[in-house]
Design an enzyme around this catalytic site. Sequence first.
Site, PDB file in Angstrom:
ATOM      1  N   HIS A  61       0.633  -1.171   0.024  1.00 37.00           N
ATOM      2  CA  HIS A  61       0.141   0.152   0.052  1.00 37.00           C
ATOM      3  C   HIS A  61       0.722   1.189  -0.001  1.00 37.00           C
ATOM      4  O   HIS A  61       1.880   1.356   0.675  1.00 37.00           O
ATOM      5  CB  HIS A  61      -0.935   0.043   1.549  1.00 37.00           C
ATOM      6  N   ASP A  83      -6.348  -8.600   6.477  1.00 40.43           N
ATOM      7  CA  ASP A  83      -7.417  -8.921   7.178  1.00 40.43           C
ATOM      8  C   ASP A  83      -8.668  -8.654   6.674  1.00 40.43           C
ATOM      9  O   ASP A  83      -8.596  -8.087   5.364  1.00 40.43           O
ATOM     10  CB  ASP A  83      -7.066  -8.504   8.375  1.00 40.43           C
TER      11      ASP A  83
HETATM   12  C1  GRF Z   1       1.164   0.162  -5.961  1.00 38.67           C
HETATM   13  O1  GRF Z   1       1.405   1.851  -5.757  1.00 38.67           O
HETATM   14  C2  GRF Z   1       0.652  -0.484  -4.692  1.00 38.67           C
HETATM   15  O2  GRF Z   1       1.250   0.153  -3.547  1.00 38.67           O
HETATM   16  C3  GRF Z   1      -0.881  -0.104  -4.889  1.00 38.67           C
HETATM   17  O3  GRF Z   1      -1.266  -0.019  -6.291  1.00 38.67           O
HETATM   18  C4  GRF Z   1       0.128   0.433  -7.012  1.00 38.67           C
HETATM   19  C5  GRF Z   1       0.311  -1.070  -7.969  1.00 38.67           C
HETATM   20  O4  GRF Z   1       1.404  -0.541  -8.670  1.00 38.67           O
HETATM   21  N1  GRF Z   1      -1.777  -0.818  -4.114  1.00 38.67           N
HETATM   22  P1  GRF Z   1       1.771  -1.623  -9.672  1.00 38.67           P
HETATM   23  O5  GRF Z   1       0.667  -1.956 -10.787  1.00 38.67           O
HETATM   24  O6  GRF Z   1       2.532  -2.831  -9.037  1.00 38.67           O
HETATM   25  O7  GRF Z   1       2.747  -0.970 -10.761  1.00 38.67           O
END
Ligand code: GRF
Length: 187
Positions: free
Chosen positions: A101, A133
């Site tokens: 995230h 979770d």
């Molecule tokens: C990332 O910034 C991740 O933290 C978020 O969505 C984005 C996905 O990027 N959950 P990618 O598709 O791996 O380039």
Amino acid sequence: MLASGSGSNLQALIDSPRIRPHLRLVVSDKPDAKALERARSAGIETRVIRFADYETRDSFSAAVADAVEDAGCGLMILAGFMRILSSETVDRFRGRILNIHPSLLPSFPGVHAVAKALEAGVKVTGVTVHVVDEGVDTGPIIAQRAVPVLPDDDEVTLHARIQVEEHALLPAVVAEVIAGAIQVGAP
Ligand code: GRF
């Protein structure tokens, strides 16, 4: 691995020689996700499971879980997967689902985390890898890295700086899980 978008985090895992042999399946809810192309180029099995093909979130989620289980995966990694898994699926894979995230959780959970950090005016944000979770980005935190917010940042420049850290942190955590240094699994 579950992804809906560009799959740059998937690429970071593919590019790790220690991790690549453990990547068995990439699932996407979006048929045109670049993540699928990256997986195919790396010779990893892919599955498209469209949300619209299922009547409920629970049945969609169960189909995803079945695919992961059929592929013999012990760990599910979410990276930019834009669907919330049902509580039944979370329970089925209790402690074995990781998410990355783009913020320092518990700050800015949910969508638009980078924009929310900019709006809040924080000077430091970052990236979090956590166990999934039943909540949205609420599970136990495994690892975090801080990223500075610079005065001229917009969502694109800040997200790019965060992604540099994501591409280092996610492989580091997954490598530790594979090595057994981090225990994941049902309590
Ligand atoms: C990332 O910034 C991740 O933290 C978020 O969505 C984005 C996905 O990027 N959950 P990618 O598709 O791996 O380039």
